[in-house]
Design an enzyme around this catalytic site. Structure first.
Site, PDB file in Angstrom:
ATOM      1  N   TRP A   2       0.646  -1.153  -0.121  1.00 46.16           N
ATOM      2  CA  TRP A   2      -0.046   0.023   0.101  1.00 46.16           C
ATOM      3  C   TRP A   2       0.824   1.241   0.237  1.00 46.16           C
ATOM      4  O   TRP A   2       0.685   2.105  -0.845  1.00 46.16           O
ATOM      5  CB  TRP A   2      -0.843  -0.039   1.034  1.00 46.16           C
ATOM      6  CG  TRP A   2      -1.519   1.291   1.558  1.00 46.16           C
ATOM      7  CD1 TRP A   2      -2.501   1.612   0.939  1.00 46.16           C
ATOM      8  CD2 TRP A   2      -1.258   2.181   2.521  1.00 46.16           C
ATOM      9  NE1 TRP A   2      -3.068   2.924   1.365  1.00 46.16           N
ATOM     10  CE2 TRP A   2      -2.277   3.238   2.405  1.00 46.16           C
ATOM     11  CE3 TRP A   2      -0.478   2.072   3.640  1.00 46.16           C
ATOM     12  CZ2 TRP A   2      -2.338   4.292   3.588  1.00 46.16           C
ATOM     13  CZ3 TRP A   2      -0.402   3.331   4.728  1.00 46.16           C
ATOM     14  CH2 TRP A   2      -1.508   4.106   4.513  1.00 46.16           C
ATOM     15  N   HIS A  82       5.306   5.283  15.449  1.00 43.39           N
ATOM     16  CA  HIS A  82       4.787   4.094  16.453  1.00 43.39           C
ATOM     17  C   HIS A  82       6.091   3.078  16.339  1.00 43.39           C
ATOM     18  O   HIS A  82       6.965   2.694  15.391  1.00 43.39           O
ATOM     19  CB  HIS A  82       3.940   3.328  15.533  1.00 43.39           C
ATOM     20  CG  HIS A  82       2.601   3.860  16.001  1.00 43.39           C
ATOM     21  ND1 HIS A  82       1.537   3.669  14.934  1.00 43.39           N
ATOM     22  CD2 HIS A  82       2.067   4.716  16.984  1.00 43.39           C
ATOM     23  CE1 HIS A  82       0.451   4.321  15.468  1.00 43.39           C
ATOM     24  NE2 HIS A  82       0.849   4.884  16.255  1.00 43.39           N
ATOM     25  N   TYR A  83       6.344   2.404  17.475  1.00 46.38           N
ATOM     26  CA  TYR A  83       6.925   1.376  17.697  1.00 46.38           C
ATOM     27  C   TYR A  83       6.323   0.463  18.805  1.00 46.38           C
ATOM     28  O   TYR A  83       5.993   0.706  19.765  1.00 46.38           O
ATOM     29  CB  TYR A  83       8.569   1.363  18.204  1.00 46.38           C
ATOM     30  CG  TYR A  83       9.508   0.345  18.236  1.00 46.38           C
ATOM     31  CD1 TYR A  83      10.020  -0.221  16.958  1.00 46.38           C
ATOM     32  CD2 TYR A  83       9.558  -0.620  19.321  1.00 46.38           C
ATOM     33  CE1 TYR A  83      10.875  -1.189  17.158  1.00 46.38           C
ATOM     34  CE2 TYR A  83      10.439  -1.631  19.126  1.00 46.38           C
ATOM     35  CZ  TYR A  83      10.917  -2.079  17.991  1.00 46.38           C
ATOM     36  OH  TYR A  83      11.844  -2.995  17.819  1.00 46.38           O
ATOM     37  N   PRO A  85       5.522  -0.706  14.844  1.00 45.12           N
ATOM     38  CA  PRO A  85       4.684  -0.031  13.582  1.00 45.12           C
ATOM     39  C   PRO A  85       3.660  -0.794  13.397  1.00 45.12           C
ATOM     40  O   PRO A  85       3.753  -2.263  13.437  1.00 45.12           O
ATOM     41  CB  PRO A  85       5.566   0.422  12.478  1.00 45.12           C
ATOM     42  CG  PRO A  85       6.724  -0.700  12.704  1.00 45.12           C
ATOM     43  CD  PRO A  85       6.897  -1.009  14.305  1.00 45.12           C
ATOM     44  N   SER A  86       2.566  -0.372  12.670  1.00 40.64           N
ATOM     45  CA  SER A  86       1.640  -1.280  11.942  1.00 40.64           C
ATOM     46  C   SER A  86       1.918  -1.759  10.658  1.00 40.64           C
ATOM     47  O   SER A  86       1.463  -2.668  10.222  1.00 40.64           O
ATOM     48  CB  SER A  86       0.308  -0.495  11.646  1.00 40.64           C
ATOM     49  OG  SER A  86       0.550   0.918  11.231  1.00 40.64           O
ATOM     50  N   TYR A  88       5.725  -1.822   8.339  1.00 36.64           N
ATOM     51  CA  TYR A  88       7.359  -1.693   8.487  1.00 36.64           C
ATOM     52  C   TYR A  88       8.029  -0.535   7.319  1.00 36.64           C
ATOM     53  O   TYR A  88       8.707  -1.105   6.414  1.00 36.64           O
ATOM     54  CB  TYR A  88       8.126  -2.882   8.516  1.00 36.64           C
ATOM     55  CG  TYR A  88       8.005  -3.541   9.863  1.00 36.64           C
ATOM     56  CD1 TYR A  88       8.662  -3.166  10.997  1.00 36.64           C
ATOM     57  CD2 TYR A  88       7.013  -4.432  10.110  1.00 36.64           C
ATOM     58  CE1 TYR A  88       8.542  -3.741  12.170  1.00 36.64           C
ATOM     59  CE2 TYR A  88       6.886  -4.948  11.426  1.00 36.64           C
ATOM     60  CZ  TYR A  88       7.769  -4.379  12.645  1.00 36.64           C
ATOM     61  OH  TYR A  88       7.427  -4.990  13.916  1.00 36.64           O
ATOM     62  N   HIS A  91       6.820   5.810   8.673  1.00 36.68           N
ATOM     63  CA  HIS A  91       5.751   6.997   8.652  1.00 36.68           C
ATOM     64  C   HIS A  91       5.608   7.365   9.803  1.00 36.68           C
ATOM     65  O   HIS A  91       5.698   7.029  11.001  1.00 36.68           O
ATOM     66  CB  HIS A  91       4.467   6.094   8.117  1.00 36.68           C
ATOM     67  CG  HIS A  91       3.966   5.094   9.253  1.00 36.68           C
ATOM     68  ND1 HIS A  91       4.638   3.816   9.414  1.00 36.68           N
ATOM     69  CD2 HIS A  91       2.866   5.148  10.162  1.00 36.68           C
ATOM     70  CE1 HIS A  91       3.706   3.147  10.212  1.00 36.68           C
ATOM     71  NE2 HIS A  91       2.861   3.836  10.521  1.00 36.68           N
ATOM     72  N   VAL A  92       5.073   8.888   9.593  1.00 28.68           N
ATOM     73  CA  VAL A  92       4.839   9.698  10.793  1.00 28.68           C
ATOM     74  C   VAL A  92       3.646  10.361  10.984  1.00 28.68           C
ATOM     75  O   VAL A  92       3.019  10.593  10.029  1.00 28.68           O
ATOM     76  CB  VAL A  92       6.027  10.826  10.748  1.00 28.68           C
ATOM     77  CG1 VAL A  92       5.704  11.872  11.929  1.00 28.68           C
ATOM     78  CG2 VAL A  92       7.246  10.642  10.703  1.00 28.68           C
ATOM     79  N   HIS A  93       3.008  10.054  12.164  1.00 27.43           N
ATOM     80  CA  HIS A  93       1.538  10.337  12.224  1.00 27.43           C
ATOM     81  C   HIS A  93       1.508  11.972  12.703  1.00 27.43           C
ATOM     82  O   HIS A  93       2.416  12.252  13.706  1.00 27.43           O
ATOM     83  CB  HIS A  93       0.899   9.723  13.455  1.00 27.43           C
ATOM     84  CG  HIS A  93       0.595   8.197  13.097  1.00 27.43           C
ATOM     85  ND1 HIS A  93      -0.436   7.705  12.306  1.00 27.43           N
ATOM     86  CD2 HIS A  93       1.605   7.239  12.928  1.00 27.43           C
ATOM     87  CE1 HIS A  93      -0.421   6.256  12.346  1.00 27.43           C
ATOM     88  NE2 HIS A  93       0.899   6.067  12.485  1.00 27.43           N
TER      89      HIS A  93
END
Length: 151
Positions: A2, A82-83, A85-86, A88, A91-93
């Site tokens: 994706w 995230h760690y 992450p959803s 690999y 990506h930054v939220h």
């Protein structure tokens, strides 16, 4: 896949809010799939093509400009990774502080400014540091840890 489809503009090209095409420091900013863009909350993802930057001023001012587009001052943004992450791919939220986003709690989220500062102090910081993270009971990774006798 994706993420690569977005980066290569094979999918969701119409959802890209901002793009920096630099081969190493480039990124795209897209709305998170969980955000319907009608709610007051802000939830954007920045997808990196290659490597984590050192937080150059151009990128940071871009983030501020994008935040203004959505009417959220920079002081009211939570910008984190995230760690675990959803998926690999770096990506930054970006979320508004007023929105209690899933995964933005302390055991999973790492503020981008902290990550940049840690890497500036020691480029191998995250190779040396053990990171604590929470797993849900239904996650495959938890099962793997249990099978290995690690929890």
């Amino acid at each position: 896949q994706w993420v690569y489809n977005i980066l290569e503009k094979k999918a969701e090209a119409d959802r890209i809010i901002y793009e920096n095409p630099d081969p190493c420091n480039g990124f795209v900013l897209v709305p998170d799939l969980k955000w319907n863009q009608n709610q007051v909350r802000l939830h954007l993802l920045s997808l990196k093509g290659c490597c984590l930057s050192e937080g150059n001023p151009e990128e940071m001012s871009t983030f501020e400009a994008v935040a203004k587009r959505f009417g959220v001052p920079g002081s009211q943004l939570r910008i984190y990774l995230h760690y675990q992450p959803s998926y690999y791919h770096l990506h930054v939220h970006f979320t508004a502080l007023s929105y209690d986003a899933p995964g933005s709690s302390v055991e999973r989220a790492h503020l981008l400014t902290d990550v940049i500062d840690n890497l500036a102090l020691d480029s191998t910081y995250y190779q040396k540091r053990a990171l604590t993270f929470a797993l849900r009971a239904d996650e495959l990774l938890l099962k793997k840890f249990q099978e290995a006798g690690r929890v």
